[in-house]
Design a protein around this motif. Structure first.
Motif, short mmCIF file in Angstrom:
data_model
loop_
_atom_site.label_atom_id
_atom_site.label_comp_id
_atom_site.label_asym_id
_atom_site.label_seq_id
_atom_site.Cartn_x
_atom_site.Cartn_y
_atom_site.Cartn_z
N ALA A 37 42.54 31.57 41.71
CA ALA A 37 43.28 32.81 41.97
C ALA A 37 42.61 33.98 41.26
CB ALA A 37 44.73 32.67 41.52
N ALA A 38 42.19 33.77 40.02
CA ALA A 38 41.50 34.84 39.27
C ALA A 38 40.18 35.21 39.95
CB ALA A 38 41.27 34.40 37.83
N GLN A 41 40.94 37.17 43.07
CA GLN A 41 41.34 38.54 42.72
C GLN A 41 40.12 39.38 42.38
OE1 GLN A 41 44.61 38.96 40.04
NE2 GLN A 41 44.00 41.00 39.40
N GLY A 44 38.52 40.55 45.33
CA GLY A 44 39.33 41.40 46.19
C GLY A 44 40.03 40.68 47.32
N ASP A 45 40.05 39.35 47.28
CA ASP A 45 40.69 38.55 48.33
C ASP A 45 42.14 38.27 47.91
OD1 ASP A 45 41.47 36.80 50.30
OD2 ASP A 45 39.66 35.55 50.17
N ILE A 46 43.01 39.22 48.20
CA ILE A 46 44.41 39.15 47.77
C ILE A 46 45.15 37.99 48.44
CG2 ILE A 46 46.57 40.45 47.60
CD1 ILE A 46 44.14 41.44 45.86
N LYS A 49 44.17 34.84 46.67
CA LYS A 49 44.79 34.88 45.34
C LYS A 49 46.24 34.40 45.44
CE LYS A 49 46.90 38.26 42.37
NZ LYS A 49 47.13 39.67 42.14
N ALA A 93 51.96 38.09 38.28
CA ALA A 93 50.52 38.11 38.58
C ALA A 93 50.28 38.21 40.08
CB ALA A 93 49.86 36.85 38.03
N LYS A 94 51.16 37.59 40.84
CA LYS A 94 50.99 37.57 42.29
C LYS A 94 51.13 38.96 42.89
CE LYS A 94 52.94 35.03 46.16
NZ LYS A 94 53.95 34.03 46.51
N ARG A 97 47.90 43.48 39.71
CA ARG A 97 46.44 43.45 39.76
C ARG A 97 45.82 42.97 38.45
NH1 ARG A 97 44.51 47.05 44.08
NH2 ARG A 97 46.34 48.00 45.00
N ASP A 98 46.64 42.72 37.46
CA ASP A 98 46.15 42.31 36.15
C ASP A 98 45.91 40.80 36.14
OD1 ASP A 98 45.54 42.01 33.48
OD2 ASP A 98 47.56 42.48 32.75
N PRO A 99 44.68 40.35 35.86
CA PRO A 99 44.39 38.92 35.82
C PRO A 99 44.89 38.23 34.55
CG PRO A 99 42.42 40.14 35.27
CD PRO A 99 43.48 41.15 35.63
#
Length: 147
Positions: A37-38, A41, A44-46, A49, A93-94, A97-99
Motif C-alpha cells: 500500500a505504501a 501510494q 500515485g496508484d490510489i 493502495k 491512511a486509506k 495521503r500520509d504514509p
C-alpha cells in the motif's frame, strides 16, 4: 518457484501449522499488504493502495473477531484494543495521503510478531516436554526467591 507452486506451498503451510504460527503468518501477510500500500501510494496508484489496505484490514478484522474474549482475559482485551487502534489508523491512511500510519501499523505488527514467535517457541518446547521458565519466574529465582 512458479506462481502455482508458490500458492500451493502457502496453502500447505497454512493448513499444517498450529494456531500461534498461523497468527504469525497472518501478521506477515498484513505487513506485506501495508508495504505494498505504501509503495502504491508513492507511485500515485490510489486504487491499488486502497485495495492493499483493505486486505490488511480484512486480516486484522479476522484476528480481532477470532479472539476468545471469555477465556482470554486481559491479553485478549489488550489485543482487541490494539487491533481496533490499527483499524482506525488504517482507515485514516486509506483516505489520507500520509504514509506514516501505514508504517506505524507495520512497525507495531512487526513487534508483535516477535512476541508471537516467542509464544510459539515456548509452546513447542512444552510439547517436547522441555522446561520453559517465564521471565518473571526466572528473575525471582535468581534473586533467591521462587514464585
Amino acid at each position: 518457484m512458479n506462481a502455482f507452486g508458490s500458492v500451493q506451498y502457502r496453502q500447505t503451510q497454512v493448513s499444517t501449522v498450529d494456531k500461534g504460527r498461523l497468527i504469525v503468518l497472518l501478521y506477515e501477510g498484513a505487513i506485506k499488504f501495508l508495504r505494498e500500500a505504501a509503495r502504491a501510494q508513492a507511485e500515485g496508484d490510489i486504487s491499488a493502495k486502497a485495495g492493499f489496505i483493505n486486505r490488511a484490514l480484512d486480516i486484522i478484522t479476522e484476528l480481532s473477531q477470532s479472539l476468545n474474549m471469555q477465556d482470554g482475559g486481559e491479553i485478549a482485551q489488550n489485543l482487541k484494543r490494539i487491533y481496533q487502534f490499527w483499524i482506525d489508523h488504517l482507515i485514516r491512511a486509506k483516505v489520507g495521503r500520509d504514509p506514516q500510519p501505514l508504517e506505524d501499523v507495520a512497525e507495531m505488527m512487526s513487534s508483535l510478531i516477535e512476541a508471537w514467535q516467542a509464544v510459539c517457541t515456548d509452546a513447542e518446547a512444552i510439547r517436547q516436554n522441555q522446561e520453559v521458565r517465564p521471565a518473571a519466574t526466572l528473575a525471582a529465582t535468581t534473586a533467591g526467591k521462587t514464585i
